[in-house]
Design an enzyme around this catalytic site. Structure first.
Site, PDB file in Angstrom:
ATOM      1  N   HIS A 129       0.833  -1.209   0.000  1.00 30.03           N
ATOM      2  CA  HIS A 129       0.000   0.000   0.000  1.00 30.03           C
ATOM      3  C   HIS A 129       0.865   1.256   0.000  1.00 30.03           C
ATOM      4  CE1 HIS A 129       0.509   0.959   4.362  1.00 30.03           C
ATOM      5  NE2 HIS A 129       0.585  -0.350   4.502  1.00 30.03           N
ATOM      6  N   ASP A 131      -0.350   4.389   1.041  1.00 27.71           N
ATOM      7  CA  ASP A 131      -0.697   5.423   2.025  1.00 27.71           C
ATOM      8  C   ASP A 131       0.090   5.224   3.316  1.00 27.71           C
ATOM      9  OD1 ASP A 131      -2.316   3.053   2.424  1.00 27.71           O
ATOM     10  OD2 ASP A 131      -3.433   4.187   3.920  1.00 27.71           O
ATOM     11  N   ASP A 164       6.927   1.406   6.294  1.00 29.72           N
ATOM     12  CA  ASP A 164       5.527   0.947   6.155  1.00 29.72           C
ATOM     13  C   ASP A 164       4.776   1.866   5.215  1.00 29.72           C
ATOM     14  OD1 ASP A 164       3.000  -0.050   6.502  1.00 29.72           O
ATOM     15  OD2 ASP A 164       2.795   0.566   8.575  1.00 29.72           O
ATOM     16  N   GLU A 198      -4.837   1.571   3.433  1.00 33.65           N
ATOM     17  CA  GLU A 198      -4.636   0.548   4.460  1.00 33.65           C
ATOM     18  C   GLU A 198      -4.631   1.179   5.855  1.00 33.65           C
ATOM     19  OE1 GLU A 198      -2.872  -2.537   7.002  1.00 33.65           O
ATOM     20  OE2 GLU A 198      -2.113  -0.515   6.713  1.00 33.65           O
ATOM     21  N   GLU A 199      -4.084   2.377   5.949  1.00 28.89           N
ATOM     22  CA  GLU A 199      -3.921   3.020   7.261  1.00 28.89           C
ATOM     23  C   GLU A 199      -5.131   3.857   7.652  1.00 28.89           C
ATOM     24  OE1 GLU A 199      -1.401   2.123   8.878  1.00 28.89           O
ATOM     25  OE2 GLU A 199       0.346   1.869   7.578  1.00 28.89           O
ATOM     26  N   ASP A 229       1.593 -10.405   1.320  1.00 31.78           N
ATOM     27  CA  ASP A 229       1.411  -8.996   1.687  1.00 31.78           C
ATOM     28  C   ASP A 229       2.422  -8.610   2.764  1.00 31.78           C
ATOM     29  OD1 ASP A 229       0.270  -6.444   1.752  1.00 31.78           O
ATOM     30  OD2 ASP A 229      -1.451  -7.042   2.980  1.00 31.78           O
ATOM     31  N   HIS A 496       5.279   3.885  12.052  1.00 28.48           N
ATOM     32  CA  HIS A 496       4.206   4.665  12.701  1.00 28.48           C
ATOM     33  C   HIS A 496       4.718   5.635  13.773  1.00 28.48           C
ATOM     34  CE1 HIS A 496       0.518   2.068  11.446  1.00 28.48           C
ATOM     35  NE2 HIS A 496       1.488   1.980  10.553  1.00 28.48           N
TER      36      HIS A 496
HETATM   37 ZN   LIG Z   1       1.337  -1.107   6.372  1.00 29.14          ZN
END
Ligand SMILES: [Zn+2]
Length: 526
Positions: A129, A131, A164, A198-199, A229, A496
Protein backbone atom coordinates in the site's frame (compact mmCIF):
# COMPACT_ATOMS: atom_id res chain seq x y z
CA UNK A 1 -13.70 -13.80 41.00
CA UNK A 2 -13.01 -14.94 37.48
CA UNK A 3 -15.75 -16.51 35.45
CA UNK A 4 -14.10 -18.76 32.93
CA UNK A 5 -16.10 -17.99 29.87
CA UNK A 6 -14.88 -20.79 27.69
CA UNK A 7 -14.33 -24.22 29.17
CA UNK A 8 -12.42 -25.59 26.22
CA UNK A 9 -9.07 -26.89 27.31
CA UNK A 10 -5.83 -26.28 25.51
CA UNK A 11 -4.74 -28.93 23.08
CA UNK A 12 -1.09 -29.17 22.17
CA UNK A 13 -1.41 -32.26 19.98
CA UNK A 14 1.22 -34.79 19.05
CA UNK A 15 4.72 -33.42 18.70
CA UNK A 16 7.45 -35.06 16.67
CA UNK A 17 10.71 -35.60 18.50
CA UNK A 18 13.63 -33.49 17.16
CA UNK A 19 15.22 -36.32 15.16
CA UNK A 20 11.97 -37.02 13.27
CA UNK A 21 11.64 -33.41 12.19
CA UNK A 22 12.53 -33.14 8.54
CA UNK A 23 14.96 -30.41 7.62
CA UNK A 24 13.29 -27.37 6.17
CA UNK A 25 13.72 -27.08 2.39
CA UNK A 26 16.10 -24.72 0.57
CA UNK A 27 14.98 -23.48 -2.83
CA UNK A 28 16.87 -21.55 -5.47
CA UNK A 29 15.42 -21.01 -8.92
CA UNK A 30 16.79 -23.85 -11.07
CA UNK A 31 16.19 -22.31 -14.51
CA UNK A 32 17.69 -19.27 -16.17
CA UNK A 33 21.01 -19.20 -14.32
CA UNK A 34 21.85 -16.19 -16.53
CA UNK A 35 19.13 -14.18 -14.75
CA UNK A 36 20.51 -15.25 -11.38
CA UNK A 37 24.10 -14.35 -12.13
CA UNK A 38 23.29 -11.06 -13.87
CA UNK A 39 20.93 -9.74 -11.18
CA UNK A 40 22.49 -11.07 -8.00
CA UNK A 41 25.72 -9.37 -9.09
CA UNK A 42 23.84 -6.20 -10.03
CA UNK A 43 22.20 -6.05 -6.58
CA UNK A 44 25.64 -5.92 -4.94
CA UNK A 45 26.78 -2.82 -6.83
CA UNK A 46 26.87 0.63 -5.20
CA UNK A 47 25.04 1.94 -8.24
CA UNK A 48 22.05 -0.33 -7.70
CA UNK A 49 22.07 0.35 -3.96
CA UNK A 50 21.76 4.09 -4.59
CA UNK A 51 19.21 3.52 -7.33
CA UNK A 52 16.75 1.65 -5.07
CA UNK A 53 17.42 4.05 -2.19
CA UNK A 54 16.60 7.02 -4.42
CA UNK A 55 13.48 5.31 -5.74
CA UNK A 56 12.25 4.91 -2.16
CA UNK A 57 13.33 8.44 -1.25
CA UNK A 58 11.30 9.87 -4.13
CA UNK A 59 8.20 7.94 -3.07
CA UNK A 60 8.54 9.04 0.58
CA UNK A 61 8.61 12.66 -0.67
CA UNK A 62 5.02 12.30 -1.91
CA UNK A 63 3.10 12.78 1.39
CA UNK A 64 0.33 10.26 0.77
CA UNK A 65 -1.22 10.47 4.23
CA UNK A 66 -4.60 8.95 4.99
CA UNK A 67 -6.81 9.80 7.95
CA UNK A 68 -9.70 8.02 9.63
CA UNK A 69 -13.15 8.68 8.19
CA UNK A 70 -12.07 10.44 5.01
CA UNK A 71 -14.54 11.32 2.29
CA UNK A 72 -14.51 9.60 -1.10
CA UNK A 73 -11.81 10.04 -3.70
CA UNK A 74 -12.83 13.04 -5.79
CA UNK A 75 -14.82 14.54 -2.92
CA UNK A 76 -12.26 14.87 -0.13
CA UNK A 77 -9.39 17.13 -1.25
CA UNK A 78 -6.93 15.32 1.02
CA UNK A 79 -6.74 12.58 -1.63
CA UNK A 80 -5.33 14.96 -4.24
CA UNK A 81 -1.72 14.43 -3.18
CA UNK A 82 -2.08 10.81 -4.39
CA UNK A 83 -2.40 12.26 -7.90
CA UNK A 84 1.41 12.44 -8.09
CA UNK A 85 1.74 8.65 -7.83
CA UNK A 86 0.93 7.50 -11.39
CA UNK A 87 3.51 9.80 -12.96
CA UNK A 88 6.13 8.92 -10.34
CA UNK A 89 5.70 5.17 -10.84
CA UNK A 90 5.64 5.42 -14.60
CA UNK A 91 8.79 7.53 -14.77
CA UNK A 92 10.63 5.43 -12.17
CA UNK A 93 9.64 2.05 -13.60
CA UNK A 94 9.44 2.73 -17.31
CA UNK A 95 10.30 -0.87 -18.19
CA UNK A 96 7.53 -2.21 -15.93
CA UNK A 97 5.01 0.11 -17.56
CA UNK A 98 6.12 -1.08 -21.00
CA UNK A 99 5.90 -4.80 -20.29
CA UNK A 100 3.05 -5.18 -17.79
CA UNK A 101 -0.62 -4.37 -18.00
CA UNK A 102 -1.31 -1.58 -15.51
CA UNK A 103 -4.84 -0.65 -14.58
CA UNK A 104 -5.99 1.98 -12.16
CA UNK A 105 -8.94 1.45 -9.81
CA UNK A 106 -10.60 4.37 -8.01
CA UNK A 107 -7.86 6.64 -9.35
CA UNK A 108 -5.04 5.65 -6.98
CA UNK A 109 -5.07 1.86 -6.67
CA UNK A 110 -2.82 0.12 -9.19
CA UNK A 111 -3.05 -3.39 -10.51
CA UNK A 112 0.03 -4.63 -12.33
CA UNK A 113 -0.36 -7.85 -14.29
CA UNK A 114 2.64 -9.64 -15.77
CA UNK A 115 1.04 -12.26 -17.92
CA UNK A 116 2.52 -15.74 -17.73
CA UNK A 117 2.90 -18.00 -20.75
CA UNK A 118 0.96 -20.89 -19.15
CA UNK A 119 -2.65 -19.86 -18.57
CA UNK A 120 -3.38 -23.14 -16.75
CA UNK A 121 -1.32 -21.91 -13.77
CA UNK A 122 -2.99 -19.85 -11.09
CA UNK A 123 -1.39 -16.43 -10.63
CA UNK A 124 0.65 -15.33 -7.63
CA UNK A 125 -0.52 -12.07 -6.05
CA UNK A 126 1.75 -9.60 -4.25
CA UNK A 127 0.23 -6.74 -2.27
CA UNK A 128 1.41 -3.45 -0.77
CA UNK A 129 0.00 0.00 0.00
CA UNK A 130 1.11 3.56 -0.75
CA UNK A 131 -0.70 5.42 2.03
CA UNK A 132 1.00 6.31 5.29
CA UNK A 133 -0.05 7.41 8.77
CA UNK A 134 0.23 11.14 9.52
CA UNK A 135 3.37 12.73 10.98
CA UNK A 136 1.62 15.07 13.44
CA UNK A 137 2.69 18.72 13.43
CA UNK A 138 3.42 18.64 17.17
CA UNK A 139 6.10 15.97 16.64
CA UNK A 140 7.87 17.81 13.81
CA UNK A 141 10.76 19.08 15.98
CA UNK A 142 11.50 15.52 17.10
CA UNK A 143 12.26 14.25 13.61
CA UNK A 144 15.98 14.16 12.70
CA UNK A 145 14.99 15.03 9.11
CA UNK A 146 11.59 16.38 8.08
CA UNK A 147 9.14 13.45 7.81
CA UNK A 148 8.60 13.78 4.06
CA UNK A 149 12.17 14.69 3.13
CA UNK A 150 13.04 11.12 2.11
CA UNK A 151 16.56 12.02 3.20
CA UNK A 152 19.11 9.38 2.13
CA UNK A 153 22.34 9.44 4.12
CA UNK A 154 23.98 6.48 2.39
CA UNK A 155 22.74 4.03 5.06
CA UNK A 156 19.08 4.84 5.68
CA UNK A 157 16.18 6.38 3.83
CA UNK A 158 14.39 8.58 6.36
CA UNK A 159 10.76 9.54 6.57
CA UNK A 160 7.16 8.55 7.05
CA UNK A 161 6.34 5.47 5.01
CA UNK A 162 9.98 4.61 4.31
CA UNK A 163 9.33 1.30 6.04
CA UNK A 164 5.53 0.95 6.15
CA UNK A 165 4.85 0.23 3.39
CA UNK A 166 6.67 2.11 0.63
CA UNK A 167 9.71 -0.16 1.11
CA UNK A 168 7.66 -3.13 -0.09
CA UNK A 169 6.18 -1.14 -3.00
CA UNK A 170 9.64 -0.15 -4.23
CA UNK A 171 11.20 -3.57 -3.57
CA UNK A 172 8.53 -5.47 -5.52
CA UNK A 173 8.59 -3.08 -8.49
CA UNK A 174 12.41 -3.10 -8.45
CA UNK A 175 12.49 -6.90 -8.44
CA UNK A 176 10.10 -7.05 -11.40
CA UNK A 177 12.08 -4.34 -13.19
CA UNK A 178 15.35 -6.27 -12.73
CA UNK A 179 13.74 -9.50 -13.94
CA UNK A 180 12.55 -7.68 -17.04
CA UNK A 181 16.03 -6.24 -17.50
CA UNK A 182 17.52 -9.74 -17.50
CA UNK A 183 14.95 -11.00 -20.01
CA UNK A 184 12.96 -13.18 -17.61
CA UNK A 185 9.54 -14.27 -18.85
CA UNK A 186 7.15 -15.81 -16.33
CA UNK A 187 5.09 -18.89 -17.04
CA UNK A 188 2.86 -18.13 -14.04
CA UNK A 189 1.07 -14.78 -14.10
CA UNK A 190 2.42 -12.33 -11.51
CA UNK A 191 -0.02 -9.77 -10.09
CA UNK A 192 0.96 -6.81 -7.94
CA UNK A 193 -1.96 -5.02 -6.24
CA UNK A 194 -1.14 -1.66 -4.68
CA UNK A 195 -3.79 -0.20 -2.38
CA UNK A 196 -4.05 3.34 -1.01
CA UNK A 197 -6.16 3.12 2.15
CA UNK A 198 -4.64 0.55 4.46
CA UNK A 199 -3.92 3.02 7.26
CA UNK A 200 -7.07 5.14 6.96
CA UNK A 201 -9.43 6.36 4.26
CA UNK A 202 -13.13 6.41 3.56
CA UNK A 203 -15.40 4.06 5.55
CA UNK A 204 -15.63 0.65 3.88
CA UNK A 205 -12.44 1.10 1.91
CA UNK A 206 -11.89 1.93 -1.76
CA UNK A 207 -8.38 0.65 -2.40
CA UNK A 208 -7.71 -2.94 -1.36
CA UNK A 209 -11.40 -3.81 -1.19
CA UNK A 210 -11.98 -2.82 -4.83
CA UNK A 211 -8.71 -4.42 -5.96
CA UNK A 212 -9.85 -7.69 -4.35
CA UNK A 213 -13.28 -7.47 -6.00
CA UNK A 214 -11.59 -6.96 -9.34
CA UNK A 215 -9.33 -9.99 -8.77
CA UNK A 216 -12.26 -12.19 -7.71
CA UNK A 217 -14.00 -11.25 -10.95
CA UNK A 218 -10.86 -11.94 -12.99
CA UNK A 219 -9.70 -15.21 -11.38
CA UNK A 220 -12.66 -16.51 -9.33
CA UNK A 221 -12.78 -17.82 -5.79
CA UNK A 222 -9.65 -19.76 -4.88
CA UNK A 223 -8.34 -18.65 -8.27
CA UNK A 224 -4.97 -17.48 -6.94
CA UNK A 225 -2.07 -19.77 -6.02
CA UNK A 226 -0.87 -17.70 -3.08
CA UNK A 227 -0.99 -14.14 -1.76
CA UNK A 228 1.90 -12.26 -0.23
CA UNK A 229 1.41 -9.00 1.69
CA UNK A 230 3.28 -6.82 4.18
CA UNK A 231 3.80 -7.93 7.77
CA UNK A 232 6.21 -7.18 10.54
CA UNK A 233 9.92 -6.90 9.60
CA UNK A 234 9.93 -10.60 9.65
CA UNK A 235 13.34 -11.83 10.75
CA UNK A 236 13.96 -11.83 14.48
CA UNK A 237 16.29 -13.46 16.94
CA UNK A 238 14.47 -15.65 19.44
CA UNK A 239 16.46 -17.62 22.01
CA UNK A 240 19.76 -16.88 20.16
CA UNK A 241 18.48 -18.23 16.83
CA UNK A 242 17.35 -16.27 13.78
CA UNK A 243 13.79 -17.02 12.77
CA UNK A 244 11.84 -15.86 9.74
CA UNK A 245 8.26 -15.32 10.88
CA UNK A 246 5.67 -15.04 8.13
CA UNK A 247 2.14 -14.58 9.47
CA UNK A 248 -0.35 -17.20 8.33
CA UNK A 249 -3.36 -15.78 10.20
CA UNK A 250 -4.70 -12.55 11.70
CA UNK A 251 -6.84 -11.99 14.74
CA UNK A 252 -10.35 -10.61 14.31
CA UNK A 253 -11.54 -7.22 15.48
CA UNK A 254 -14.54 -5.72 17.28
CA UNK A 255 -15.18 -2.42 19.04
CA UNK A 256 -18.04 -2.72 21.51
CA UNK A 257 -19.86 0.40 22.71
CA UNK A 258 -21.65 -0.02 26.03
CA UNK A 259 -24.05 2.81 26.90
CA UNK A 260 -25.83 3.28 30.23
CA UNK A 261 -28.98 5.41 30.25
CA UNK A 262 -30.60 6.45 33.52
CA UNK A 263 -33.01 9.15 34.69
CA UNK A 264 -31.26 12.50 35.19
CA UNK A 265 -32.05 14.94 37.95
CA UNK A 266 -30.39 17.44 40.23
CA UNK A 267 -27.15 16.51 41.87
CA UNK A 268 -28.32 17.89 45.24
CA UNK A 269 -30.65 14.88 45.60
CA UNK A 270 -28.74 12.10 43.86
CA UNK A 271 -29.45 8.34 43.80
CA UNK A 272 -26.78 5.94 45.10
CA UNK A 273 -25.37 5.42 41.59
CA UNK A 274 -25.37 7.73 38.60
CA UNK A 275 -24.98 6.46 35.04
CA UNK A 276 -21.23 6.85 35.56
CA UNK A 277 -21.34 4.78 38.73
CA UNK A 278 -23.21 1.97 36.96
CA UNK A 279 -20.76 2.18 34.08
CA UNK A 280 -17.85 1.79 36.51
CA UNK A 281 -19.35 -1.54 37.61
CA UNK A 282 -19.73 -2.58 33.98
CA UNK A 283 -16.04 -1.82 33.36
CA UNK A 284 -15.10 -3.79 36.44
CA UNK A 285 -17.16 -6.78 35.30
CA UNK A 286 -15.53 -6.70 31.86
CA UNK A 287 -11.98 -6.37 33.18
CA UNK A 288 -12.50 -9.01 35.88
CA UNK A 289 -13.68 -11.55 33.31
CA UNK A 290 -11.00 -11.76 30.64
CA UNK A 291 -11.31 -14.20 27.79
CA UNK A 292 -9.58 -17.47 28.46
CA UNK A 293 -6.21 -18.27 26.93
CA UNK A 294 -6.08 -21.37 24.78
CA UNK A 295 -3.95 -22.82 22.06
CA UNK A 296 -5.24 -25.06 19.30
CA UNK A 297 -4.01 -26.10 15.86
CA UNK A 298 -6.00 -23.22 14.32
CA UNK A 299 -3.47 -20.84 15.86
CA UNK A 300 -0.09 -20.63 14.06
CA UNK A 301 1.44 -19.91 17.46
CA UNK A 302 1.21 -23.64 18.21
CA UNK A 303 3.34 -24.50 15.16
CA UNK A 304 5.69 -21.62 16.00
CA UNK A 305 6.21 -22.99 19.53
CA UNK A 306 6.94 -26.51 18.26
CA UNK A 307 9.50 -25.13 15.82
CA UNK A 308 11.29 -22.98 18.40
CA UNK A 309 11.29 -25.89 20.85
CA UNK A 310 13.16 -27.98 18.30
CA UNK A 311 15.42 -25.37 16.72
CA UNK A 312 16.08 -22.49 19.14
CA UNK A 313 19.60 -22.79 20.50
CA UNK A 314 19.05 -21.16 23.88
CA UNK A 315 15.50 -22.08 24.74
CA UNK A 316 15.18 -22.95 28.47
CA UNK A 317 15.02 -26.71 28.88
CA UNK A 318 11.82 -26.56 30.95
CA UNK A 319 10.00 -24.62 28.27
CA UNK A 320 11.29 -26.87 25.54
CA UNK A 321 10.09 -29.97 27.37
CA UNK A 322 6.71 -28.41 28.14
CA UNK A 323 6.11 -27.50 24.48
CA UNK A 324 7.06 -30.96 23.27
CA UNK A 325 5.03 -32.81 25.90
CA UNK A 326 1.31 -32.93 25.07
CA UNK A 327 0.54 -33.37 28.77
CA UNK A 328 2.10 -30.00 29.64
CA UNK A 329 -0.41 -27.76 27.88
CA UNK A 330 -1.09 -25.89 31.12
CA UNK A 331 2.59 -25.03 31.54
CA UNK A 332 2.78 -23.72 27.98
CA UNK A 333 -0.28 -21.53 28.49
CA UNK A 334 1.23 -20.24 31.73
CA UNK A 335 4.33 -19.26 29.79
CA UNK A 336 2.21 -17.53 27.13
CA UNK A 337 0.28 -15.65 29.82
CA UNK A 338 3.52 -14.44 31.42
CA UNK A 339 4.02 -11.53 29.01
CA UNK A 340 1.54 -9.11 27.45
CA UNK A 341 2.92 -9.71 23.95
CA UNK A 342 2.65 -13.49 24.19
CA UNK A 343 -0.70 -13.46 25.95
CA UNK A 344 -2.23 -11.47 23.11
CA UNK A 345 -1.43 -14.41 20.80
CA UNK A 346 -3.55 -16.92 22.71
CA UNK A 347 -6.66 -15.05 23.76
CA UNK A 348 -9.22 -12.49 22.69
CA UNK A 349 -7.88 -9.24 24.10
CA UNK A 350 -9.94 -6.64 25.96
CA UNK A 351 -9.05 -2.95 26.22
CA UNK A 352 -11.42 -0.30 27.59
CA UNK A 353 -10.13 2.57 25.44
CA UNK A 354 -12.78 5.31 25.54
CA UNK A 355 -15.02 6.58 28.33
CA UNK A 356 -17.51 9.43 28.10
CA UNK A 357 -20.15 10.72 30.53
CA UNK A 358 -21.17 13.78 32.45
CA UNK A 359 -21.22 17.41 31.36
CA UNK A 360 -21.59 19.51 34.45
CA UNK A 361 -20.48 19.31 38.07
CA UNK A 362 -24.01 20.03 39.34
CA UNK A 363 -26.11 17.87 36.98
CA UNK A 364 -26.61 14.11 37.10
CA UNK A 365 -25.34 12.42 33.95
CA UNK A 366 -28.22 10.77 32.10
CA UNK A 367 -25.96 8.78 29.87
CA UNK A 368 -22.42 7.45 29.95
CA UNK A 369 -20.58 5.13 27.60
CA UNK A 370 -17.42 3.23 26.91
CA UNK A 371 -15.81 1.72 23.84
CA UNK A 372 -13.99 -1.55 24.38
CA UNK A 373 -11.57 -2.82 21.75
CA UNK A 374 -11.24 -6.56 21.18
CA UNK A 375 -8.76 -8.45 19.00
CA UNK A 376 -10.46 -11.77 18.50
CA UNK A 377 -8.57 -15.07 18.91
CA UNK A 378 -8.56 -17.34 15.86
CA UNK A 379 -10.69 -19.94 17.65
CA UNK A 380 -13.37 -17.38 18.49
CA UNK A 381 -15.67 -15.08 16.53
CA UNK A 382 -17.54 -11.79 16.57
CA UNK A 383 -20.60 -13.74 17.79
CA UNK A 384 -18.70 -15.23 20.73
CA UNK A 385 -17.59 -11.75 21.83
CA UNK A 386 -21.17 -10.47 21.57
CA UNK A 387 -22.46 -13.47 23.56
CA UNK A 388 -19.81 -12.76 26.19
CA UNK A 389 -21.29 -9.29 26.80
CA UNK A 390 -24.78 -10.69 27.24
CA UNK A 391 -23.39 -13.35 29.58
CA UNK A 392 -21.40 -10.87 31.69
CA UNK A 393 -23.92 -8.02 31.79
CA UNK A 394 -27.25 -9.87 32.12
CA UNK A 395 -26.79 -10.48 35.89
CA UNK A 396 -26.01 -6.79 36.46
CA UNK A 397 -29.01 -5.68 34.40
CA UNK A 398 -31.22 -8.00 36.43
CA UNK A 399 -29.81 -6.83 39.76
CA UNK A 400 -30.34 -3.17 38.89
CA UNK A 401 -33.65 -3.72 37.06
CA UNK A 402 -32.11 -2.34 33.87
CA UNK A 403 -33.14 -3.33 30.38
CA UNK A 404 -30.37 -4.93 28.29
CA UNK A 405 -30.56 -4.29 24.56
CA UNK A 406 -28.43 -4.98 21.51
CA UNK A 407 -26.60 -8.18 20.46
CA UNK A 408 -29.93 -10.02 20.15
CA UNK A 409 -31.40 -8.65 23.41
CA UNK A 410 -34.50 -6.48 23.60
CA UNK A 411 -35.35 -4.41 26.65
CA UNK A 412 -39.13 -4.66 27.13
CA UNK A 413 -41.20 -3.39 30.09
CA UNK A 414 -40.38 -0.82 32.75
CA UNK A 415 -36.82 -0.45 33.92
CA UNK A 416 -34.77 1.90 36.04
CA UNK A 417 -32.36 2.31 33.17
CA UNK A 418 -30.89 0.60 30.12
CA UNK A 419 -27.62 -0.95 29.04
CA UNK A 420 -27.25 -0.73 25.27
CA UNK A 421 -24.67 -2.78 23.38
CA UNK A 422 -23.43 -2.01 19.87
CA UNK A 423 -20.59 -3.44 17.79
CA UNK A 424 -18.45 -1.49 15.31
CA UNK A 425 -15.84 -2.39 12.68
CA UNK A 426 -16.47 -6.11 13.13
CA UNK A 427 -13.96 -8.39 11.44
CA UNK A 428 -13.85 -12.15 11.91
CA UNK A 429 -10.44 -13.76 12.54
CA UNK A 430 -8.85 -14.71 9.22
CA UNK A 431 -8.69 -18.28 7.99
CA UNK A 432 -5.36 -19.90 8.91
CA UNK A 433 -3.11 -20.89 6.02
CA UNK A 434 -1.96 -24.48 6.51
CA UNK A 435 1.80 -24.61 7.21
CA UNK A 436 1.84 -28.20 5.88
CA UNK A 437 0.75 -26.98 2.44
CA UNK A 438 3.38 -27.27 -0.27
CA UNK A 439 3.10 -23.57 -1.00
CA UNK A 440 4.31 -22.78 2.50
CA UNK A 441 7.33 -24.92 1.67
CA UNK A 442 7.97 -22.77 -1.41
CA UNK A 443 8.09 -19.76 0.87
CA UNK A 444 10.21 -21.52 3.50
CA UNK A 445 12.64 -22.80 0.88
CA UNK A 446 13.03 -19.40 -0.77
CA UNK A 447 13.61 -17.66 2.55
CA UNK A 448 16.38 -20.13 3.40
CA UNK A 449 17.78 -19.84 -0.12
CA UNK A 450 18.02 -16.06 0.17
CA UNK A 451 18.82 -15.56 3.87
CA UNK A 452 20.91 -18.65 4.52
CA UNK A 453 20.35 -22.15 5.77
CA UNK A 454 20.79 -21.15 9.43
CA UNK A 455 17.49 -19.36 9.12
CA UNK A 456 14.53 -21.31 10.51
CA UNK A 457 11.06 -20.46 9.26
CA UNK A 458 8.06 -20.52 11.62
CA UNK A 459 4.52 -19.30 10.96
CA UNK A 460 3.09 -16.73 13.36
CA UNK A 461 -0.17 -14.95 14.17
CA UNK A 462 -0.62 -11.22 13.50
CA UNK A 463 -2.47 -9.37 16.25
CA UNK A 464 -3.23 -6.48 13.87
CA UNK A 465 -4.85 -6.48 10.44
CA UNK A 466 -3.63 -5.95 6.88
CA UNK A 467 -5.38 -5.37 3.56
CA UNK A 468 -5.49 -9.16 3.14
CA UNK A 469 -8.80 -9.07 5.03
CA UNK A 470 -10.45 -8.40 1.67
CA UNK A 471 -8.58 -11.24 -0.09
CA UNK A 472 -9.59 -14.35 1.89
CA UNK A 473 -11.72 -15.81 -0.90
CA UNK A 474 -8.93 -15.62 -3.47
CA UNK A 475 -6.57 -18.17 -1.93
CA UNK A 476 -6.23 -20.45 1.07
CA UNK A 477 -2.55 -19.51 1.29
CA UNK A 478 -2.04 -15.93 2.44
CA UNK A 479 1.33 -14.88 3.89
CA UNK A 480 2.11 -11.56 5.56
CA UNK A 481 5.79 -10.84 5.85
CA UNK A 482 8.18 -7.97 5.24
CA UNK A 483 11.30 -9.78 4.08
CA UNK A 484 14.20 -8.07 5.89
CA UNK A 485 16.17 -8.32 9.09
CA UNK A 486 14.90 -5.80 11.65
CA UNK A 487 18.29 -6.10 13.35
CA UNK A 488 19.85 -4.14 10.46
CA UNK A 489 18.57 -1.07 12.27
CA UNK A 490 19.98 -1.05 15.82
CA UNK A 491 17.00 1.02 16.91
CA UNK A 492 14.58 -1.62 15.60
CA UNK A 493 11.49 -0.90 13.56
CA UNK A 494 10.11 2.65 13.91
CA UNK A 495 7.01 2.26 11.77
CA UNK A 496 4.21 4.66 12.70
CA UNK A 497 6.52 6.68 15.01
CA UNK A 498 8.94 9.62 14.86
CA UNK A 499 12.09 9.05 12.79
CA UNK A 500 10.76 6.14 10.75
CA UNK A 501 13.59 5.05 8.49
CA UNK A 502 14.55 2.13 6.28
CA UNK A 503 18.08 0.71 6.16
CA UNK A 504 19.14 0.44 2.52
CA UNK A 505 20.58 -3.00 3.33
CA UNK A 506 17.10 -4.10 4.39
CA UNK A 507 15.62 -2.71 1.20
CA UNK A 508 18.15 -4.70 -0.81
CA UNK A 509 17.26 -7.86 1.14
CA UNK A 510 13.65 -7.27 0.14
CA UNK A 511 14.53 -6.85 -3.55
CA UNK A 512 16.59 -10.06 -3.47
CA UNK A 513 13.82 -11.99 -1.76
CA UNK A 514 11.09 -10.89 -4.20
CA UNK A 515 13.41 -11.51 -7.16
CA UNK A 516 13.94 -15.11 -6.06
CA UNK A 517 10.45 -15.83 -4.75
CA UNK A 518 8.77 -14.78 -8.02
CA UNK A 519 11.01 -17.28 -9.84
CA UNK A 520 10.66 -20.14 -7.34
CA UNK A 521 6.86 -19.81 -7.44
CA UNK A 522 7.09 -19.65 -11.22
CA UNK A 523 8.88 -22.99 -11.37
CA UNK A 524 6.93 -24.90 -8.71
CA UNK A 525 3.90 -27.06 -9.46
CA UNK A 526 1.67 -28.97 -7.08
ZN1 LIG B 1 1.34 -1.11 6.37
Amino acid sequence: MTIIYSNQTAAIGVVPSPEQTPDQPIYHPSERSDVTSANLELFKTPKFRDLVANRLSGLVQIPTVTYDEMGLVGEDSRWEVFGALPKYFEETFLRVYHALEVITINKYAFLYTWKGSDSSLKPVVFMAHTDVVPAPEETSNRWTYPPFSGHYDGEHIWGRGSEDDKSNVIAILSAIDSLLGAGFEPSRTVVFAVGFDEEGGAPGGYGARCLAEHLIEAYGEDGVELIFDEGIPGIEEHFATEFALPATAEKGYLDVAVTIDTAGGHSSTPPDHTAIGYLARVIQAIEDNPFQSRLTAANPTLTYLKIIAIHAKDIPLGLRKAILDPRSADKVLKYMDSSLDLRALVRTSTAVDVVQGGEKANALPETAHIIVNHRIAVEESVQIVQDYYVHILSPLAKKWNFGLQGFGQEAAGNHNGTITLAGHDALEPSPTSDPQDQRFDWLTGTIRGVFGTDMIVAPVLLTGNTDTKFYWKLSSQIYRWSPWRASLDPRGSMMHTVDERMPVEGLLEMVRFYHEFIRVVDEKRR
